[in-house]
Motif scaffolding. Structure first.
Motif, PDB file in Angstrom:
ATOM      1  N   ASP A 173       0.170  -1.171  -0.067  1.00 24.60           N
ATOM      2  CA  ASP A 173      -0.100  -0.252   0.157  1.00 24.60           C
ATOM      3  C   ASP A 173       1.276   1.450  -0.165  1.00 24.60           C
ATOM      4  O   ASP A 173       0.949   2.399  -0.936  1.00 24.60           O
TER       5      ASP A 173
ATOM      6  N   THR B 278       2.527   1.974  -3.538  1.00 25.72           N
ATOM      7  CA  THR B 278       1.657   2.211  -4.231  1.00 25.72           C
ATOM      8  C   THR B 278       1.590   3.428  -4.377  1.00 25.72           C
ATOM      9  O   THR B 278       1.767   4.502  -5.649  1.00 25.72           O
ATOM     10  N   LYS B 279       0.702   4.051  -2.520  1.00 23.00           N
ATOM     11  CA  LYS B 279       0.579   5.334  -3.122  1.00 23.00           C
ATOM     12  C   LYS B 279       2.283   6.410  -2.765  1.00 23.00           C
ATOM     13  O   LYS B 279       2.005   7.404  -4.248  1.00 23.00           O
TER      14      LYS B 279
END
Length: 243
Positions: free
Chosen positions: A76, A79-80
């Protein structure tokens, strides 16, 4: 025949204004391993002035190690970070009314997705929405090449003009003394061998098949300017056009 010479720029070396006249595409750091709005804007403007194709150069969010070390990061957070880097870069390109030509991952990320299928899949999933009519620079015969092609992403094969290769086509680690090529004539011969034979001579002396559509010169190599000027001049003497 055209040869594209690319360079990683906007990384604090401050030699972009000298390098740009001799290259045809550039990869601009977008605040992952280095950079901010000011450095991005300055480098975009130099690329526009010199009619150099513009690429984003995302990396692991690791300014401390200049993005050259493999770090532990959740999917996560990864990706961010990658999306925020590219979003920022696209925002600055839009300000100058310019379009993104390509994406080239940086450093440890580039090397990791060349061999790590899980990370390569995550990277493609993360950036796929940005890649309509945009190239992804990838190494030949790599995991990221396979994943990109499966996702119908346009690729350009990249080889390194100033780096030595292992027998498996990975780059010799920067921790090794023979990782970098800094002699201008050695760099030229390294490139010409790849272009003319579609092979690369590895550090053990083997000749391994390779395809290259673009060749990278690292701007932070101590004599990068001398290398890129020599390469540009002598490739033209060999009958190639830089572009």
């Amino acid at each position: 025949m055209k040869i594209d010479i690319n360079c990683d720029v906007g990384e604090g070396v401050e030699n972009e204004y000298l390098m740009m006249p001799y290259i045809s595409s550039c990869n601009i750091a977008c605040a992952g391993h280095f950079g901010d709005v000011n450095s991005i804007d300055k480098t975009i403007q130099l690329a526009i002035k010199n009619k150099v194709k513009i690429g984003a150069h995302p990396s692991f969010p690791d300014k401390e190690n200049f993005g050259r070390k493999l770090i532990k990061i959740s999917d996560d957070d990864f990706t961010k970070s990658i999306q925020s880097q590219i979003d920022l870069f696209l925002e600055r390109l839009k300000f100058f009314d310019e379009k993104l030509h390509h994406v080239k991952p940086h450093g440890a990320l580039y090397n990791a997705i060349a061999v790590d299928e899980k990370l390569a899949i995550l990277f493609i999933k993360t950036i796929k929405k940005y890649l309509n009519d945009v190239f992804l620079y990838v190494p030949y015969s790599s995991v990221i090449e396979e994943v990109a092609l499966k996702n119908d992403i346009k690729i350009k094969y990249e080889a390194f003009a100033d780096r030595n290769y292992n027998d498996d086509l990975t780059l010799v680690s920067r921790t090794q003394k023979n990782a970098l090529l800094i002699d201008e004539n050695e760099v030229l011969n390294h490139v010409l061998f790849m272009v003319k034979k579609d092979k690369v001579k590895t550090i053990s002396g083997l000749e391994k098949p390779i395809i290259a559509n673009t060749f990278c010169i690292h701007s932070d190599t101590k004599n990068a300017l001398e290398i890129v000027k020599y390469l540009n001049k002598n490739l033209k003497k060999e009958g190639f056009k830089i572009g």
